[in-house]
Design a protein around this motif. Structure first.
Motif, mmCIF file in Angstrom:
data_model
loop_
_atom_site.group_PDB
_atom_site.id
_atom_site.type_symbol
_atom_site.label_atom_id
_atom_site.label_comp_id
_atom_site.label_asym_id
_atom_site.label_seq_id
_atom_site.Cartn_x
_atom_site.Cartn_y
_atom_site.Cartn_z
ATOM 1 N N LEU A 144 0.831 -0.999 -0.081
ATOM 2 C CA LEU A 144 -0.192 0.125 0.049
ATOM 3 C C LEU A 144 0.905 1.292 0.156
ATOM 4 C CD1 LEU A 144 -3.216 0.169 -0.192
ATOM 5 C CD2 LEU A 144 -2.199 -1.999 0.320
ATOM 6 N N TYR A 147 0.435 3.259 -3.222
ATOM 7 C CA TYR A 147 -0.690 3.863 -3.500
ATOM 8 C C TYR A 147 -0.875 5.177 -2.640
ATOM 9 C CZ TYR A 147 -2.461 -0.249 -6.088
ATOM 10 O OH TYR A 147 -2.288 -1.176 -7.248
ATOM 11 N N GLN A 148 -1.879 5.814 -2.973
ATOM 12 C CA GLN A 148 -2.095 7.099 -2.303
ATOM 13 C C GLN A 148 -2.031 6.832 -0.908
ATOM 14 O OE1 GLN A 148 -5.891 8.069 -4.034
ATOM 15 N NE2 GLN A 148 -6.348 8.469 -1.748
ATOM 16 N N ASP A 149 -1.608 7.417 0.161
ATOM 17 C CA ASP A 149 -1.573 7.223 1.683
ATOM 18 C C ASP A 149 -2.794 6.979 2.094
ATOM 19 O OD1 ASP A 149 0.876 8.314 3.810
ATOM 20 O OD2 ASP A 149 0.797 6.521 2.511
ATOM 21 N N TYR A 150 -3.024 5.876 2.865
ATOM 22 C CA TYR A 150 -4.536 5.829 3.509
ATOM 23 C C TYR A 150 -4.055 5.218 5.000
ATOM 24 C CZ TYR A 150 -8.407 4.040 5.572
ATOM 25 O OH TYR A 150 -9.478 3.792 6.362
ATOM 26 N N TYR A 174 -5.021 -0.568 8.515
ATOM 27 C CA TYR A 174 -6.481 -0.534 7.761
ATOM 28 C C TYR A 174 -7.536 -1.211 8.970
ATOM 29 C CZ TYR A 174 -2.876 0.150 4.383
ATOM 30 O OH TYR A 174 -2.114 0.458 3.506
ATOM 31 N N GLY A 239 -6.948 -2.695 2.657
ATOM 32 C CA GLY A 239 -6.353 -1.390 2.122
ATOM 33 C C GLY A 239 -7.099 -0.973 0.695
ATOM 34 N N LEU A 240 -7.042 -2.077 -0.260
ATOM 35 C CA LEU A 240 -7.404 -1.547 -1.650
ATOM 36 C C LEU A 240 -8.959 -1.478 -1.689
ATOM 37 C CD1 LEU A 240 -5.032 -3.588 -3.647
ATOM 38 C CD2 LEU A 240 -4.883 -1.079 -3.449
ATOM 39 N N LYS A 242 -10.769 -0.321 0.713
ATOM 40 C CA LYS A 242 -11.034 0.954 1.227
ATOM 41 C C LYS A 242 -10.993 2.001 0.101
ATOM 42 C CE LYS A 242 -12.118 3.501 4.820
ATOM 43 N NZ LYS A 242 -13.192 3.159 5.547
ATOM 44 N N LEU A 243 -9.639 2.001 -0.635
ATOM 45 C CA LEU A 243 -9.473 3.011 -1.795
ATOM 46 C C LEU A 243 -10.169 2.861 -2.953
ATOM 47 C CD1 LEU A 243 -5.500 2.689 -1.871
ATOM 48 C CD2 LEU A 243 -7.044 4.524 -0.635
ATOM 49 N N LEU A 244 -10.772 1.566 -3.399
ATOM 50 C CA LEU A 244 -11.566 1.343 -4.362
ATOM 51 C C LEU A 244 -13.051 1.498 -4.213
ATOM 52 C CD1 LEU A 244 -9.363 -1.514 -6.044
ATOM 53 C CD2 LEU A 244 -9.729 0.639 -7.007
#
Ligand code: R1P
Ligand code: URA
Length: 284
Positions: A144, A147-150, A174, A239-240, A242-244
């Motif tokens: 992660l 990718y943009q920080d989350y 996450y 994590g992904l 959440k982002l997607l």
């Protein structure tokens, strides 16, 4: 954002299916069970009433059918977060990108993703042959970071980040929105916990065969920071998702108690119990 994707970015097979999963949009249900082991796919789909799609490429095996009148997919991811990177992006492309036009769709579709995996417990009181639902996850794998920080913040993550002692490993934390409201599906799970996801099975999880691991006290240190179990996919799934904009929930069957040195002798029976337990709950 650029809307039209180049052929090199969204790679498709000759039949228009996504490159690694080898699936067309119509091959996928909105409820997707993700398992690591390809052999676990038929162990799940044998409970379906019908199986309409059977496709595979590399370690990604997919069966789609119906259970109690609802469409459902089971797919193997293979081992590790690098595979999850492929699985999550291609699953999302199947529902949120027009593959023919190579353009983003304007309506977002959220998938419901259920990981059914195996794990090792690092809390000595979490016994083998039981299931553990992941509420929070610590990613020690690194995916992660690309990718943009989350990051999310709660008591667990603040305490973990403050006290994590290994300077050369950068954790990402996450949680599953579903797990916070777990009553939807898994209210009666015996264990809920904080999972750590690793980029390996041996030294990354503190196992020492002929090579020394980073720290002899690794299991104890992570358990003291609130981690209950170890596996290799959930950080990337949560994590992904959440982002997607997808929903994800992991249940892992505990097959090793690392602190007591125990391995579940009949882990196939626990795997079966987990499959039946999950299928009863996600499709009523
Ligand atoms: C290691 O043996 C594998 O088992 C666990 C780990 O996460 C890793 O993938 O999960 P699965 O049983 O789903 O593969
Ligand atoms: N899977 C893991 O990644 N670790 C274990 O100890 C057991 C299953």
């Amino acid at each position: 954002m650029i809307n039209k994707l180049a052929d090199s970015e969204l790679v498709l097979n000759d039949d228009g299916s996504v490159y690694h999963l080898n699936l067309l949009p119509e091959d996928l249900a909105e409820k997707v069970i993700l398992v690591g082991d390809p052999d676990r796919v038929p162990k799940v789909s044998k409970y379906f009433d019908t199986i309409d799609v059977k496709k595979n490429k590399r370690e990604f095996y997919t069966h789609t059918g119906t259970l109690r009148g609802e469409r459902i997919t089971v797919m193997s991811t293979g081992i590790g977060t690098e595979n999850i990177d492929i699985v999550m992006n291609e699953l999302d492309a199947l529902v949120n990108i027009d593959l023919k036009a190579k353009e983003f769709k304007t309506d977002h579709k959220a998938l419901e993703l259920f990981r059914l995996g195996t794990c090792g417990s690092v809390n000595p009181d979490i016994e083998v042959n039981n299931m553990l639902v992941t509420e929070n996850v610590v990613g020690l794998d690194g995916l992660l970071h690309f990718y943009q920080d989350y990051q999310f913040e709660n008591e667990f993550s603040k305490n973990f980040l403050e006290k994590f002692p290994y300077a050369n490993i950068k954790p990402m934390l996450y949680f599953s929105d579903w797990a916070k409201d777990i009553s939807d599906y898994y209210a009666d799970a015996k264990y809920r916990g904080n999972t750590a996801t690793f980029p390996g099975f041996y030294a990354p999880q503190g196992r020492q065969l002929r090579l020394k691991a980073l720290d002899d006290q690794f299991l104890e240190t992570l358990n003291d920071l609130g981690v209950s179990n170890f596996e290799m996919e959930t950080s990337a799934i949560y994590g992904l998702s959440k982002l997607l904009g997808h929903k994800a929930l992991t249940v892992n069957c505990v097959i090793a108690n690392r602190r007591r040195g125990e391995f579940a002798s009949d882990h196939h029976a626990s795997e079966k119990m987990m499959i039946e337990w999950v299928l009863e709950r996600i499709i009523k």
